[in-house]
Design an enzyme around this catalytic site. Structure first.
Site, short mmCIF file in Angstrom:
data_model
loop_
_atom_site.label_atom_id
_atom_site.label_comp_id
_atom_site.label_asym_id
_atom_site.label_seq_id
_atom_site.Cartn_x
_atom_site.Cartn_y
_atom_site.Cartn_z
N ASP A 29 26.53 -27.84 -20.18
CA ASP A 29 27.57 -27.12 -19.43
C ASP A 29 28.80 -26.83 -20.29
O ASP A 29 29.12 -27.59 -21.20
CB ASP A 29 27.97 -27.96 -18.20
CG ASP A 29 28.74 -27.14 -17.19
OD1 ASP A 29 28.57 -25.90 -17.15
OD2 ASP A 29 29.52 -27.73 -16.42
N ASN A 77 22.34 -20.37 -10.18
CA ASN A 77 22.98 -19.50 -11.18
C ASN A 77 22.71 -18.01 -10.93
O ASN A 77 23.38 -17.15 -11.51
CB ASN A 77 22.56 -19.88 -12.61
CG ASN A 77 23.18 -21.17 -13.11
OD1 ASN A 77 22.60 -21.91 -13.90
ND2 ASN A 77 24.40 -21.49 -12.65
N TRP A 78 21.77 -17.70 -10.00
CA TRP A 78 21.57 -16.30 -9.60
C TRP A 78 22.82 -15.75 -8.93
O TRP A 78 22.97 -14.55 -8.78
CB TRP A 78 20.39 -16.17 -8.63
CG TRP A 78 19.06 -16.48 -9.23
CD1 TRP A 78 18.33 -17.63 -9.06
CD2 TRP A 78 18.26 -15.64 -10.08
NE1 TRP A 78 17.15 -17.57 -9.76
CE2 TRP A 78 17.08 -16.34 -10.39
CE3 TRP A 78 18.43 -14.36 -10.63
CZ2 TRP A 78 16.08 -15.82 -11.21
CZ3 TRP A 78 17.42 -13.84 -11.44
CH2 TRP A 78 16.27 -14.56 -11.72
C1 IPE Z 1 24.62 -26.46 -14.03
O1 IPE Z 1 25.84 -25.94 -14.41
C2 IPE Z 1 23.51 -25.57 -14.46
C3 IPE Z 1 23.24 -25.50 -15.89
C4 IPE Z 1 23.87 -26.15 -16.83
C5 IPE Z 1 22.14 -24.64 -16.28
P1 IPE Z 1 26.74 -25.02 -13.49
O2 IPE Z 1 27.85 -24.55 -14.34
O3 IPE Z 1 25.89 -23.97 -12.86
O4 IPE Z 1 27.25 -26.01 -12.35
P2 IPE Z 1 28.54 -25.94 -11.43
O5 IPE Z 1 28.56 -24.58 -10.79
O6 IPE Z 1 29.73 -26.18 -12.28
O7 IPE Z 1 28.34 -27.05 -10.43
C1 IPE Z 2 26.34 -23.63 -18.92
O1 IPE Z 2 27.58 -23.09 -19.16
C2 IPE Z 2 25.22 -22.62 -18.98
C3 IPE Z 2 24.72 -22.21 -17.66
C4 IPE Z 2 25.09 -22.69 -16.51
C5 IPE Z 2 23.71 -21.19 -17.66
P1 IPE Z 2 28.40 -22.34 -18.03
O2 IPE Z 2 28.04 -20.89 -18.04
O3 IPE Z 2 28.23 -23.00 -16.72
O4 IPE Z 2 29.86 -22.52 -18.57
P2 IPE Z 2 31.15 -22.92 -17.72
O5 IPE Z 2 30.80 -24.16 -16.98
O6 IPE Z 2 31.44 -21.77 -16.82
O7 IPE Z 2 32.20 -23.14 -18.74
MG MG Z 3 29.20 -24.50 -15.77
#
Ligand code: IPE
Ligand code: IPE
Ligand code: MG
Length: 258
Positions: A29, A77-78
């Site tokens: 993340d 994430n969608w």
């Molecule tokens: C979890 O991270 C999913 C991945 C790392 C692929 P998110 O960034 O989607 O989680 P939230 O929204 O902060 O809970």
């Molecule tokens: C993790 O990084 C990757 C995915 C969730 C696909 P993020 O895209 O969630 O990055 P932040 O949390 O917004 O910084």
């Molecule tokens: Mg994130």
């Protein structure tokens, strides 16, 4: 899989050797925040995240890790803008295109966890090719959770079991934890010993909800694109100093209680 079977991985003694088969799971993340902090588009953070994954896989085996499960894209994430979703799909494609041969040569067995519905057909083909081409490998297991959600996986497992009952192949009264677990997309790989989340957030965000029951949780205050073997080493050192009890007692406590 008995929860006790991973017991000696972390004995509370940081000097004790790790037992083979250590399974580390990582919620990668912070890509977006890493990029934003540099005045760059989020997509560049995701791209740097792939480089961090490459470094981490390279370093993992040397640190005694045999199974690595990484969270690449969640069922939630969608909800992100379509463009970002497309960029993340593109990165999975690019990753397999650039790295599959090397993973294959190094004896890495690749599996992709999660729902196969909703993915473009060429992404599906790449996932299937990656799994088929590395199926005979066994020295290191890399599991990529992509279009994965812990709740969705539990629901899918429940549905698969219910369908087996409908077909007369299983009986509801025979359901137990081991049988249920066998229907999860993570089966038959044992549950992770530790789950790491980067970026400073302290939540699981729907990752490995069944499998996390007795995992050690480690939160590291580093954005994923900056991650590498040195951070993984720090997490494993922390893990080694922990004592896993699985609801029971450790040897010294048993002696004290008797
Ligand atoms: C979890 O991270 C999913 C991945 C790392 C692929 P998110 O960034 O989607 O989680 P939230 O929204 O902060 O809970
Ligand atoms: C993790 O990084 C990757 C995915 C969730 C696909 P993020 O895209 O969630 O990055 P932040 O949390 O917004 O910084
Ligand atoms: Mg994130």
């Amino acid at each position: 899989m008995s929860p006790l079977s991973g017991m000696n991985h972390a004995s509370g003694d940081p000097a004790a050797p790790l037992r083979p088969g250590l399974h580390v799971a990582i919620i990668m993340d912070g890509n977006g925040r890493w990029a934003t902090a540099r005045g760059m588009p989020r997509a560049l953070g995701h791209r740097e995240g792939v480089a961090a994954l490459r470094r981490t896989i390279e370093g993992a085996a040397a640190l005694g890790v045999h199974r690595l499960t990484v969270f690449g894209f969640s069922t939630e994430n969608w909800r992100r803008p379509k463009r970002e979703v497309m960029e993340l799909m593109g990165l999975l494609r690019a990753y397999f295109q650039s790295d599959l041969k090397r993973l294959e040569r190094r004896g890495v067995k690749v599996r992709v966890l999660g729902r196969r519905t909703g993915l473009e057909s060429d992404v599906l083909q790449m996932i299937e090719a990656a799994e088929t081409q590395t199926a005979a490998n066994d020295s290191f297991h890399l599991q990529v959770a992509f279009n994965y959600g812990g709740r969705a996986d539990i629901v899918d497992a429940a549905r698969a079991f219910a369908e087996a009952v409908e077909r007369g192949e299983a009986k509801a009264r025979d359901l137990n934890e081991a049988l249920f677990e066998a229907h999860l997309s993570t089966a038959p790989i044992p549950a992770p010993d530790l789950i790491i989340r980067t970026s400073g957030e302290q939540r699981l965000s729907n990752f490995l909800l069944w499998e996390c029951a007795y995992a050690e949780l480690i939160f590291q205050d580093v954005y994923w694109p900056d991650y590498g073997p040195e951070h993984l080493r720090a997490a494993i050192d922390d893990y080694r100093s922990r004592q896993r009890r699985y609801g029971g007692l450790v040897h010294e406590d048993i002696l004290a209680a008797s």
